[in-house]
Design an enzyme around this catalytic site. Structure first.
Site, PDB file in Angstrom:
ATOM      1  N   SER A  11      27.380  71.211  -7.438  1.00  0.00           N
ATOM      2  CA  SER A  11      27.582  70.434  -8.660  1.00  0.00           C
ATOM      3  C   SER A  11      28.587  71.151  -9.557  1.00  0.00           C
ATOM      4  O   SER A  11      28.731  72.379  -9.498  1.00  0.00           O
ATOM      5  CB  SER A  11      26.264  70.253  -9.402  1.00  0.00           C
ATOM      6  OG  SER A  11      25.886  71.452 -10.061  1.00  0.00           O
ATOM      7  N   LYS A  78      16.166  78.474 -15.556  1.00  0.00           N
ATOM      8  CA  LYS A  78      15.048  77.559 -15.801  1.00  0.00           C
ATOM      9  C   LYS A  78      14.632  76.810 -14.538  1.00  0.00           C
ATOM     10  O   LYS A  78      13.525  76.283 -14.468  1.00  0.00           O
ATOM     11  CB  LYS A  78      15.386  76.565 -16.917  1.00  0.00           C
ATOM     12  CG  LYS A  78      16.464  75.550 -16.600  1.00  0.00           C
ATOM     13  CD  LYS A  78      16.728  74.669 -17.807  1.00  0.00           C
ATOM     14  CE  LYS A  78      17.832  73.662 -17.547  1.00  0.00           C
ATOM     15  NZ  LYS A  78      17.521  72.688 -16.495  1.00  0.00           N
ATOM     16  N   ASP A  79      15.498  76.767 -13.515  1.00  0.00           N
ATOM     17  CA  ASP A  79      15.165  76.103 -12.255  1.00  0.00           C
ATOM     18  C   ASP A  79      14.497  77.029 -11.247  1.00  0.00           C
ATOM     19  O   ASP A  79      13.971  76.568 -10.234  1.00  0.00           O
ATOM     20  CB  ASP A  79      16.437  75.532 -11.604  1.00  0.00           C
ATOM     21  CG  ASP A  79      17.067  74.411 -12.411  1.00  0.00           C
ATOM     22  OD1 ASP A  79      16.323  73.721 -13.141  1.00  0.00           O
ATOM     23  OD2 ASP A  79      18.294  74.231 -12.313  1.00  0.00           O
ATOM     24  N   THR A 122      15.773  61.249 -19.594  1.00  0.00           N
ATOM     25  CA  THR A 122      15.633  62.693 -19.376  1.00  0.00           C
ATOM     26  C   THR A 122      14.863  62.924 -18.085  1.00  0.00           C
ATOM     27  O   THR A 122      13.954  62.171 -17.757  1.00  0.00           O
ATOM     28  CB  THR A 122      14.915  63.393 -20.551  1.00  0.00           C
ATOM     29  OG1 THR A 122      14.746  64.784 -20.216  1.00  0.00           O
ATOM     30  CG2 THR A 122      13.555  62.788 -20.833  1.00  0.00           C
ATOM     31  N   SER A 124      13.219  65.732 -17.707  1.00  0.00           N
ATOM     32  CA  SER A 124      12.321  66.821 -18.074  1.00  0.00           C
ATOM     33  C   SER A 124      11.094  66.295 -18.801  1.00  0.00           C
ATOM     34  O   SER A 124      11.205  65.640 -19.840  1.00  0.00           O
ATOM     35  CB  SER A 124      13.072  67.808 -18.987  1.00  0.00           C
ATOM     36  OG  SER A 124      12.177  68.628 -19.703  1.00  0.00           O
ATOM     37  N   ARG A 126       9.071  68.212 -20.330  1.00  0.00           N
ATOM     38  CA  ARG A 126       9.050  68.982 -21.574  1.00  0.00           C
ATOM     39  C   ARG A 126       9.798  68.241 -22.670  1.00  0.00           C
ATOM     40  O   ARG A 126       9.298  68.071 -23.798  1.00  0.00           O
ATOM     41  CB  ARG A 126       9.688  70.363 -21.343  1.00  0.00           C
ATOM     42  CG  ARG A 126       9.953  71.152 -22.628  1.00  0.00           C
ATOM     43  CD  ARG A 126      10.872  72.344 -22.363  1.00  0.00           C
ATOM     44  NE  ARG A 126      12.181  71.944 -21.888  1.00  0.00           N
ATOM     45  CZ  ARG A 126      13.194  71.602 -22.679  1.00  0.00           C
ATOM     46  NH1 ARG A 126      13.050  71.574 -23.986  1.00  0.00           N
ATOM     47  NH2 ARG A 126      14.373  71.285 -22.165  1.00  0.00           N
ATOM     48  N   ARG A 127      11.014  67.792 -22.358  1.00  0.00           N
ATOM     49  CA  ARG A 127      11.790  67.049 -23.357  1.00  0.00           C
ATOM     50  C   ARG A 127      11.125  65.728 -23.690  1.00  0.00           C
ATOM     51  O   ARG A 127      11.059  65.326 -24.863  1.00  0.00           O
ATOM     52  CB  ARG A 127      13.211  66.810 -22.831  1.00  0.00           C
ATOM     53  CG  ARG A 127      14.077  68.053 -22.778  1.00  0.00           C
ATOM     54  CD  ARG A 127      15.441  67.747 -22.193  1.00  0.00           C
ATOM     55  NE  ARG A 127      16.280  68.935 -22.137  1.00  0.00           N
ATOM     56  CZ  ARG A 127      17.099  69.222 -21.136  1.00  0.00           C
ATOM     57  NH1 ARG A 127      17.183  68.415 -20.092  1.00  0.00           N
ATOM     58  NH2 ARG A 127      17.838  70.315 -21.168  1.00  0.00           N
ATOM     59  N   ARG A 144      18.070  61.133 -13.096  1.00  0.00           N
ATOM     60  CA  ARG A 144      18.422  62.216 -12.172  1.00  0.00           C
ATOM     61  C   ARG A 144      19.925  62.241 -11.989  1.00  0.00           C
ATOM     62  O   ARG A 144      20.637  61.328 -12.370  1.00  0.00           O
ATOM     63  CB  ARG A 144      17.743  61.998 -10.812  1.00  0.00           C
ATOM     64  CG  ARG A 144      16.235  62.203 -10.809  1.00  0.00           C
ATOM     65  CD  ARG A 144      15.812  63.650 -11.021  1.00  0.00           C
ATOM     66  NE  ARG A 144      16.584  64.586 -10.223  1.00  0.00           N
ATOM     67  CZ  ARG A 144      16.388  64.806  -8.928  1.00  0.00           C
ATOM     68  NH1 ARG A 144      15.431  64.165  -8.276  1.00  0.00           N
ATOM     69  NH2 ARG A 144      17.126  65.679  -8.280  1.00  0.00           N
ATOM     70  N   GLY A 145      20.410  63.302 -11.353  1.00  0.00           N
ATOM     71  CA  GLY A 145      21.828  63.441 -11.071  1.00  0.00           C
ATOM     72  C   GLY A 145      22.458  64.532 -11.916  1.00  0.00           C
ATOM     73  O   GLY A 145      21.860  65.034 -12.870  1.00  0.00           O
ATOM     74  N   ASN A 146      23.691  64.919 -11.554  1.00  0.00           N
ATOM     75  CA  ASN A 146      24.378  65.946 -12.327  1.00  0.00           C
ATOM     76  C   ASN A 146      24.835  65.374 -13.672  1.00  0.00           C
ATOM     77  O   ASN A 146      24.619  64.198 -13.969  1.00  0.00           O
ATOM     78  CB  ASN A 146      25.546  66.554 -11.530  1.00  0.00           C
ATOM     79  CG  ASN A 146      26.613  65.521 -11.164  1.00  0.00           C
ATOM     80  OD1 ASN A 146      26.875  64.584 -11.913  1.00  0.00           O
ATOM     81  ND2 ASN A 146      27.237  65.700 -10.015  1.00  0.00           N
ATOM     82  N   VAL A 147      25.449  66.209 -14.497  1.00  0.00           N
ATOM     83  CA  VAL A 147      25.829  65.792 -15.850  1.00  0.00           C
ATOM     84  C   VAL A 147      26.724  64.561 -15.811  1.00  0.00           C
ATOM     85  O   VAL A 147      26.531  63.600 -16.572  1.00  0.00           O
ATOM     86  CB  VAL A 147      26.534  66.961 -16.585  1.00  0.00           C
ATOM     87  CG1 VAL A 147      27.133  66.482 -17.894  1.00  0.00           C
ATOM     88  CG2 VAL A 147      25.558  68.100 -16.827  1.00  0.00           C
ATOM     89  N   GLN A 148      27.696  64.555 -14.909  1.00  0.00           N
ATOM     90  CA  GLN A 148      28.634  63.432 -14.841  1.00  0.00           C
ATOM     91  C   GLN A 148      27.920  62.138 -14.435  1.00  0.00           C
ATOM     92  O   GLN A 148      28.214  61.061 -14.974  1.00  0.00           O
ATOM     93  CB  GLN A 148      29.757  63.756 -13.842  1.00  0.00           C
ATOM     94  CG  GLN A 148      30.727  64.829 -14.319  1.00  0.00           C
ATOM     95  CD  GLN A 148      30.152  66.242 -14.271  1.00  0.00           C
ATOM     96  OE1 GLN A 148      29.112  66.493 -13.662  1.00  0.00           O
ATOM     97  NE2 GLN A 148      30.837  67.178 -14.909  1.00  0.00           N
ATOM     98  N   THR A 149      26.985  62.227 -13.499  1.00  0.00           N
ATOM     99  CA  THR A 149      26.227  61.048 -13.070  1.00  0.00           C
ATOM    100  C   THR A 149      25.398  60.487 -14.228  1.00  0.00           C
ATOM    101  O   THR A 149      25.341  59.279 -14.459  1.00  0.00           O
ATOM    102  CB  THR A 149      25.307  61.403 -11.893  1.00  0.00           C
ATOM    103  OG1 THR A 149      26.108  61.850 -10.796  1.00  0.00           O
ATOM    104  CG2 THR A 149      24.474  60.211 -11.458  1.00  0.00           C
ATOM    105  N   ARG A 150      24.762  61.360 -14.971  1.00  0.00           N
ATOM    106  CA  ARG A 150      23.932  60.922 -16.095  1.00  0.00           C
ATOM    107  C   ARG A 150      24.785  60.279 -17.182  1.00  0.00           C
ATOM    108  O   ARG A 150      24.397  59.264 -17.772  1.00  0.00           O
ATOM    109  CB  ARG A 150      23.149  62.115 -16.657  1.00  0.00           C
ATOM    110  CG  ARG A 150      22.161  62.684 -15.651  1.00  0.00           C
ATOM    111  CD  ARG A 150      21.352  63.831 -16.232  1.00  0.00           C
ATOM    112  NE  ARG A 150      20.597  64.501 -15.173  1.00  0.00           N
ATOM    113  CZ  ARG A 150      19.435  65.095 -15.336  1.00  0.00           C
ATOM    114  NH1 ARG A 150      18.859  65.109 -16.528  1.00  0.00           N
ATOM    115  NH2 ARG A 150      18.818  65.677 -14.335  1.00  0.00           N
ATOM    116  N   CYS A 236       7.560  74.035 -12.784  1.00  0.00           N
ATOM    117  CA  CYS A 236       8.717  73.452 -13.462  1.00  0.00           C
ATOM    118  C   CYS A 236       8.413  72.077 -14.046  1.00  0.00           C
ATOM    119  O   CYS A 236       9.274  71.472 -14.672  1.00  0.00           O
ATOM    120  CB  CYS A 236       9.884  73.324 -12.477  1.00  0.00           C
ATOM    121  SG  CYS A 236      10.348  74.863 -11.670  1.00  0.00           S
TER     122      CYS A 236
END
Length: 307
Positions: A11, A78-79, A122, A124, A126-127, A144-150, A236
């Site tokens: 990613s 965090k992962d 999100t 998460s 937690r969030r 889900r997905g990487n930053v660009q996908t989101r 997690c």
């Protein structure tokens, strides 16, 4: 000298992290080469649940170390599961980036600006739990997905806003992204958020090479947060947040456990005096204090219900 092989996910953010570590090592005249890999978390876009969450983004590059395909694995800390593989060592934790979470929308909305029943994306819990604690009317949906996908899903109108870690936005130099940052009073981060973890095989010469990147105050802070997570048996997935900070000669740990719907929130703040030689020991003690207090207040039931 044979270049150290750095295992990383493919990613854009993971590659940035690996390239950052490579540059730091190269400044110390240590040659490196990247070994990009695909984790199951990069290909399986189902919501992360209680049967699939542990190490979903880290197992593949850890396996690369075990199989001698690489010498170094770079993780978003965090992962990384808190249960350590005895044949691997967390050799270095570089200085941390910001721990803040950001609300990303097309028009730079603040949380109070969102309409009733607005849809927030999100991945998460937690969030999600902290959002619902602040705004129980919101519809918080998995993404889900990487930053660009989101960001693509936000642009396509699937969500009114999405949650992202500010550290990832800054590292990808997406400085013009319309967003507002939460304070840590509003949104406490995940244990280890904003920090990188550099893992090697135990006893491998690579351990000595990467130790130059270790930042003791960051290491102490994330050790406290991750120890807390381990003591709470949170993994997690559970809605657990924590932030440790060193101020002068004191290490402080703020910790939060929530119900999934955000209606119940347990907060604890503990501090201990410390100095550099004992900083890591203090971090462990601090985690034990906070975990004991949270468990006495019923944290275990909230965590169990979130699985």
């Amino acid at each position: 000298m044979t270049p150290l092989r750095i295992a990383t996910r493919k990613s854009p953010l993971a590659l940035w992290q690996a390239e950052y570590v490579a540059k730091c090592l190269q400044q110390a005249e240590i040659a490196t080469v990247l070994v990009p890999m695909v984790s199951s978390g990069d290909t399986d876009m189902r919501p992360i649940d209680g049967t699939r969450q542990v190490g979903i983004f880290t197992k593949r590059i850890q396996q690369a170390l075990l199989d001698d395909e690489a010498d170094i694995a770079v993780h978003s800390l965090k992962d990384l599961p808190t249960e350590q593989n005895p044949t691997l060592t967390l050799a270095a934790v570089p200085e941390r980036e910001t721990v803040l979470d950001s609300l990303v929308s097309k028009t730079c909305l603040r949380l109070d600006d969102l309409s009733e029943q607005a849809c927030i994306g999100t991945g998460s819990k937690r969030r999600a739990a902290q959002l619902l604690n602040l705004r129980p009317d919101l519809r918080v949906m998995p993404i889900r997905g990487n930053v660009q996908t989101r960001l693509g899903k936000l642009e396509d109108g699937e969500f009114d806003a999405i949650m992202l870690a500010e550290a990832g936005i800054l590292r990808l130099e997406m400085n013009d992204l319309p967003r507002t940052q939460f304070t840590t009073e509003e949104m406490l981060p995940a244990p280890g958020q904003g920090a990188l973890g550099i893992e090697v095989r135990s006893g491998d010469p690579a351990c000595d090479a990467v130790k130059i990147l270790d930042h003791l105050p960051t290491r102490a802070a994330v050790n406290a947060e991750r120890k807390l997570l381990a003591l709470l048996h949170g993994g997690c997935l559970a809605p657990i947040a924590a932030l440790a900070k060193l101020t002068e000669n004191t290490l402080q740990l703020k910790a939060t456990v929530l119900s999934q719907d955000g209606s119940v929130r347990l907060d604890e703040t503990h501090s201990l005096p410390t100095d550099s030689p004992s900083m890591l020991d203090t971090a462990e003690q601090l985690a034990e204090l906070a975990a004991t207090a949270l468990l006495a207040r019923g944290a275990a039931d909230l965590i169990s219900a979130a699985r």
